[in-house]
Scaffold this active site. Structure first.
Site, mmCIF file in Angstrom:
data_model
loop_
_atom_site.group_PDB
_atom_site.id
_atom_site.type_symbol
_atom_site.label_atom_id
_atom_site.label_comp_id
_atom_site.label_asym_id
_atom_site.label_seq_id
_atom_site.Cartn_x
_atom_site.Cartn_y
_atom_site.Cartn_z
ATOM 1 N N ASP A 110 -80.932 78.837 72.892
ATOM 2 C CA ASP A 110 -81.246 78.281 71.571
ATOM 3 C C ASP A 110 -80.666 76.872 71.445
ATOM 4 O OD1 ASP A 110 -82.442 78.310 69.079
ATOM 5 O OD2 ASP A 110 -80.755 79.289 68.084
ATOM 6 N N LYS A 134 -67.100 82.201 61.179
ATOM 7 C CA LYS A 134 -68.456 82.742 61.089
ATOM 8 C C LYS A 134 -68.356 84.223 60.774
ATOM 9 C CE LYS A 134 -72.518 83.657 63.999
ATOM 10 N NZ LYS A 134 -73.135 83.420 65.322
ATOM 11 N N SER A 194 -75.520 85.859 57.751
ATOM 12 C CA SER A 194 -74.232 85.277 58.136
ATOM 13 C C SER A 194 -73.919 84.023 57.339
ATOM 14 C CB SER A 194 -74.231 84.962 59.637
ATOM 15 O OG SER A 194 -75.325 84.134 59.967
ATOM 16 N N ARG A 195 -72.671 83.672 57.326
ATOM 17 C CA ARG A 195 -72.214 82.473 56.636
ATOM 18 C C ARG A 195 -71.092 81.822 57.437
ATOM 19 N NH1 ARG A 195 -71.968 84.996 50.452
ATOM 20 N NH2 ARG A 195 -74.085 85.838 50.486
ATOM 21 N N PHE A 220 -69.948 76.077 54.320
ATOM 22 C CA PHE A 220 -70.746 74.887 54.611
ATOM 23 C C PHE A 220 -72.055 75.194 55.326
ATOM 24 C CE2 PHE A 220 -67.769 75.282 58.162
ATOM 25 C CZ PHE A 220 -68.545 75.040 59.289
ATOM 26 N N ALA A 221 -72.346 76.457 55.583
ATOM 27 C CA ALA A 221 -73.653 76.830 56.135
ATOM 28 C C ALA A 221 -73.876 78.304 55.860
ATOM 29 C CB ALA A 221 -73.723 76.545 57.631
ATOM 30 N N GLY A 229 -76.936 81.743 56.494
ATOM 31 C CA GLY A 229 -78.190 82.253 57.018
ATOM 32 C C GLY A 229 -78.498 83.576 56.367
#
Length: 382
Positions: free
Chosen positions: A202, A100, A85-86, A79-80, A82
């Site tokens: 962040d 992650k 990374s996933r 669902f996400a 980068g």
């Protein structure tokens, strides 16, 4: 706002990955739903780094070991994602989790600079998450280290991120009662994190997650650090739109960088859009550093809330409040709203550990007197 939302999601450094092959102990739930074979073949390359013995990681500078039993880990839909990374839905020990997975690319440079940086981020995230225990901080479950793949497992929060929630609202109104409740959850989480000597670095809506009961939790500690060592980790920046000027300029900084970011989150909930939406991240950073630019606070924002936002994003870190003070102010807002529908301070709050009494900025906020006639207008999301 949709385009802006998707553009800023791509600024995330920490997103995530992994799927399964026939020989892997990871059984991919998505395959039961007839997922694309080509994509499955591509993803299966990630699973070759895991064996049936499971992976083990020892948290840096800690005695605790967090072992993943891969036979009990099931991966669902991604669902996400980068660059490195996933993030997947998953089940671990019969509980829903978020998985992650970070993978160091095969084309890393000769010196392994990227590999070192990603491994350091992973070690810090596991070390910090494993020692943080608070209702407004995401719960750490387990981790494993099988270079070049690293895995971090946390609780799964079904309602997604604060960013997704704000995006879905679009033209709808958000009541101040809910706005303050959201802000309180975030502030309480950061108050605890700072009390443990940790800086998030962040903080933004993408990194605040929501559970089924609409409780918010701080997540993504990939570039978080212990305050004493943060400046030495300047190579791991946050996200420019929410970044404090001293951090952009790579000057010495401390936990007040999180307060600055929190001020921008407050503004975003009032204004209904992301900061500096007409600029790209680099342009926004340049304007903040060289022109001391801040977003324009909507005219309908209550004076007390406006003052809080302005204090949080003050140019000078020492003029920004501590999160314990922010929590006290927000609790006063909550009380005022429940009492007569206005958003004001009833009295001057102060931190319990501040013997000298309330700070000057809190005293100024306390001068705003409640209006007992009509409630304040609610912010719109456009």
């Amino acid at each position: 706002m949709s385009k802006i939302f998707h553009k800023d999601v791509q600024e995330l450094k920490s997103s995530k990955s992994l799927q399964s092959s026939n020989t892997s102990p990871l059984r991919h739930l998505a395959s039961l739903k007839g997922h694309d074979k080509l994509r499955s073949k591509k993803e299966s390359s990630w699973t070759k780094y895991f064996d049936h013995g499971g992976g083990r990681v020892t948290a840096v500078e800690m005695a605790d070991e967090w072992t993943v039993d891969l036979s009990k880990l099931f991966l669902g839909l991604r669902f996400a994602h980068g660059t490195y990374s996933r993030l997947y839905h998953g089940i671990y020990n019969d509980e829903p989790v978020a998985v992650k997975i970070i993978r160091i690319p095969d084309d890393d440079d000769e010196n392994g600079t990227l590999a070192t940086r990603l491994e350091n981020q992973y070690n810090r995230e596991v070390t910090l998450l494993s020692r943080l225990h608070h209702q407004n901080v995401i719960k750490f479950v387990a981790a494993c280290k099988k270079p070049p793949v690293y895995c971090v497992i946390t609780e799964y929060l079904s309602e997604g991120s604060l960013r997704a929630y704000l995006h879905k609202l679009e033209h709808k109104l958000i009541p101040f009662e809910k706005l303050i409740a959201i802000a309180l959850d975030i502030a309480r989480g950061l108050e605890y994190i700072h009390s443990q000597g940790v800086i998030h670095r962040d903080l933004k809506p993408e990194n605040v997650l929501i559970d089924q009961e609409f409780h918010l939790k701080i997540a993504d500690f990939g570039i978080a650090c212990e305050e004493a060592y943060c400046y030495s980790l300047a190579e791991d920046p946050g996200t420019y739109r929410w970044m404090a000027p001293e951090m952009i300029k790579k000057k010495s900084y401390g936990k007040k960088v999180d307060v600055y970011s929190f001020g921008l989150i407050l503004w975003e909930m009032v204004a209904g859009t992301i900061p500096y939406e007409d600029m790209n991240p680099i342009q926004a950073a340049f304007a903040v550093v060289n022109k001391n630019l801040r977003p324009i606070i909507p005219g309908e924002c209550p004076p007390a809330l406006r003052a809080l936002i302005e204090q949080c994003w003050s140019l000078h870190p020492e003029k920004r409040p501590e999160f314990c003070q922010i929590v006290k102010v927000l609790e006063q807002f909550e009380f005022s709203l429940a009492r007569d529908g206005t958003l004001n301070l009833v009295q001057n709050p102060a931190c319990q550990d501040h013997k000298k009494g309330p700070l000057r900025w809190i005293q100024k906020l306390g001068h705003t007197h409640p209006s007992t006639t009509t409630p304040m207008p609610k912010p719109k999301f456009t």
